[in-house]
Design an enzyme around this catalytic site. Structure first.
Site, short mmCIF file in Angstrom:
data_model
loop_
_atom_site.label_atom_id
_atom_site.label_comp_id
_atom_site.label_asym_id
_atom_site.label_seq_id
_atom_site.Cartn_x
_atom_site.Cartn_y
_atom_site.Cartn_z
CD GLN B 259 21.56 46.16 30.94
OE1 GLN B 259 21.41 44.95 30.88
NE2 GLN B 259 22.48 46.71 31.68
CG HIS B 262 20.53 47.56 36.12
ND1 HIS B 262 20.94 47.10 37.34
CD2 HIS B 262 20.72 46.53 35.26
CE1 HIS B 262 21.35 45.85 37.24
NE2 HIS B 262 21.22 45.47 35.99
CD GLU B 327 27.70 46.94 31.18
OE1 GLU B 327 26.74 47.70 30.91
OE2 GLU B 327 28.02 46.62 32.33
CG HIS B 328 25.46 43.42 29.41
ND1 HIS B 328 25.11 44.58 30.05
CD2 HIS B 328 26.05 42.63 30.34
CE1 HIS B 328 25.49 44.52 31.32
NE2 HIS B 328 26.07 43.35 31.53
CG ASP B 361 23.12 40.81 35.30
OD1 ASP B 361 24.17 41.28 34.85
OD2 ASP B 361 21.99 41.22 34.96
CG HIS B 420 71.34 54.23 30.40
ND1 HIS B 420 71.24 55.38 31.13
CD2 HIS B 420 70.12 53.63 30.46
CE1 HIS B 420 70.01 55.48 31.62
NE2 HIS B 420 69.30 54.43 31.22
#
Lengths: 437, 437
Positions: B259, B262, B327-328, B361, B420
């Site tokens: 991670q 990145h 996220e993960h 991934d 209506h």
């Protein structure tokens, strides 16, 4: 005058494109004011919220009176007449039954490599529903926002509804109670959105905010998006009615006017394959307009944004409908299912002559929060999905990793993400060591 | 130094809250520049797009060379080696198989009143996928965005990918071909987003834009939202690993570093119930860090945003994980299913010691586009649902309208929406007339 055009006209394409691209609403530039309000509530919490409510709603609150007490809600609900209560209960029951069918299922399976894959759904923890005060304070919107949240399993559901000068709409409180709302706050505007997004000393922050509001509310929702989830930012409402000559022009006129009476930016369009029928509907609209309480609003909407489009045949109607991508689409024809099957972009479809759109606003069951301004090309109405989120699941076995790990390692190498590859390789090497030991 | 804290520490809450609220990325203020670029492309079309591409990407294009020709794509694809091609094909096949299971079904039923209700799903007509050029040009992202769109049934799927100075990544083109992408344009930045949203003389407008990009691309996507649909605006990536002492510290270290490599804003957090194991992982991270090609990036990420949190037991781990809403999420424990069942907020869960996140991934099957920055509290990763929209369906019969129409009329009255009510009443009166005729 509303537009009256035919696909046979020379200038049809230009006129239709003008209709499509006409801006019906100027967004007020309130962004700076909204930013300041949000920052104030974020920094000072309750104190700011109370001051802003006094300034904008002419109402003095304390931390203790920010929320209605259960007794206050009881008292307001008791003011609702039996007929209205029964109608609201029927609506709530039908909306709940429809949305319960939307609950998606979890999935889990094993593939050929032995890997286990799947996903599961969980509810948003806490949701806040904005309900406008004043004229646009619709109990039906409370049901349409709150019931999907409760069906999804949202544990804490709160409502923010301003009470300008202390004016309370008892039907809104009854709708909140019928929907299972936990707390109703007497706050509105950008300050209410800020309080829901960031929390104050008294109000706990929520994870998702939905519901309609004015330009301040819309701008505030855009600003807090990311911090919390939001629903769509709705534009003015619209209807497209596709009708053949076999309809009563008065029924169609009323369906068009039901949209036009919402506000001056609303849009009502009729597509018909019979020019005479189109003219009859225009006359029927004029005849009804004079009788309406909201004739000022409905007249302005019909005059500025209304349209009757005459087509050669229903094939043309389908093609034009998909270019409009209407929020509401009524198919008042003999075989509405056949026509519906060919339509691709619409928020909600009302099939046949016996399904006025107004049914969908209240008691049909489907949600009345729908994509406007051609966004039905890429988005959907509100549903239980808006209050759920999906977590994907993967579980490798040693065998599965041996089968697909090398491909991951290869691709990580292509992307120059060495540690990605190594995290797979370390495990594969361990397997190889075991295999050769 | 990465944070090393224990729930036993006096200052734990403050330290954990600081970790949660730390801003990892400053949004560059490019909004004015982006607004000008969008307006330019909207007004001048191809001419603006070509000028901007020459300025930003040092590449002279013509309307004819905006898109790669099929022959150019053939030639680039032929440059990809056999191993990489096979890996990409395996990834595409697994991603397709997973996403095919996500296709939702249409529903249609008749209720007790005779009303027919339901919904149906249709695909977005045209979608545009943004693929960054240069270092972050990931073929895996092409698969993850394009395959769900194709599975959903999107008819026209185009890619915009800048080729700065003419540099082309053949793997991106092969991934586009394997995914069924129709056209690949050599354009990038805000000008590419504008061209996709508004169209030019050469490029047809799309209905939905997805895919990652730099600050200009993100700002442009925010601006065109409403005109077209967009996916989420992703923040820096993050992982939470929950691991007991039975893991190899080196494996966990590599998962954290995958991670961290990145970018410098990425975040890697380990939660463990064993302080000694936590310290072992920190040593393993340090040992691996020196060996990485991307050690500058990974070191900065780990130093500024990394954390090891020691908990008393896995109950605490679950509670902290839900506050992080990662996220993960890797669950490297003996019974990961039991732990997963108690987690509520996570984009993707990786179960057990044999499931490094890097598998997800590339080749696991689930999507790698996932909610960041705690937005897993209210949102989901990319899926086929992002390329579908739901149209609700309602059909009343005379009997159904007689049963529920009066309630709609009543509620319309409460909301002062007279037309209506009249649209329902006109039909009910007709039924009554027939009944008494």
């Amino acid at each position: 005058m509303p537009v009256f055009i035919s696909t046979l006209d020379d200038g049809f394409d230009a006129a239709f494109n003008a209709l499509l691209s006409a801006k019906r609403e100027e967004a007020a530039d309130v962004d700076a004011a909204v930013a300041a309000i949000i920052e104030d509530v974020r920094t000072r919490g309750d104190a700011a919220l109370i001051e802003l409510t006094e300034r904008f709603d002419r109402l003095r609150l304390t931390p203790e009176t920010l929320a209605f007490t259960p007794e206050e809600i009881d008292a307001q609900c008791a003011r609702v007449g039996a007929q209205e209560r029964a109608a609201l209960e029927l609506a709530a029951e039908r909306i709940r039954a429809y949305h319960e069918r939307q609950m998606p299922g979890d999935e889990r399976w094993r593939d050929a490599t032995g890997a286990e894959l799947g996903w599961r759904w969980t509810a948003v923890g806490a949701a806040g529903l904005y309900v406008p005060g004043g004229l646009a304070s619709y109990p039906s919107s409370v049901l349409m926002n709150a019931i999907p949240a409760k069906v999804a399993g949202v544990e804490r559901l709160v409502v923010a509804c301003p009470t300008p000068g202390g004016a309370v709409n008892p039907l809104v409180l009854l709708a909140a109670r019928l929907s299972g709302v936990d707390v109703v706050y007497r706050i509105g505007g950008a300050q209410a959105i800020a309080a829901l997004a960031y929390g104050t000393q008294t109000i706990s922050a929520v994870d998702k905010i939905t519901g309609p509001g004015n330009a301040y509310v819309a701008a505030a929702k855009r600003r807090v998006f990311g911090r919390v989830g939001i629903d769509m930012i709705a534009g003015p409402s619209e209807i497209l009615v596709i009708a053949d000559r076999e309809n009563d022009p008065d029924w169609i006129a009323l369906d068009l006017l039901a949209q036009a009476e919402h506000d001056e930016s609303a849009q009502s369009i009729l597509i018909t394959d019979d020019a005479d029928f189109g003219r009859s509907v225009m006359r029927a609209v004029d005849a009804r307009l004079d009788t309406l309480e909201r004739r000022a609003i409905a007249s302005a909407s019909w005059r500025d944004h209304g349209a009757v489009i005459v087509v050669r045949d229903m094939d043309e109607a389908v093609a034009l409908s998909d270019r409009i991508a209407p929020e509401h689409l009524e198919l008042c024809v003999a075989d509405p299912d056949a026509l519906a099957a060919r339509i691709r972009h619409a928020g909600a479809i009302f099939l046949g002559r016996w399904t006025p759109e107004a049914i969908g606003d209240y008691v049909g069951g489907p949600n009345h929060v729908l994509p406007t301004a051609r966004s039905a090309r890429f988005s959907s109405g509100l549903s239980v999905m808006d209050f759920l989120k999906r977590t994907t699941i993967a579980r490798m076995t040693p065998g599965a990793l041996a089968a697909i790990g090398p491909a991951a390692e290869c691709l990580a190498g292509s992307e120059s993400l060495q540690a990605h590859g190594l995290s797979v390789r370390a495990r594969l090497d361990h397997l190889n060591d075991e295999g050769t030991a």
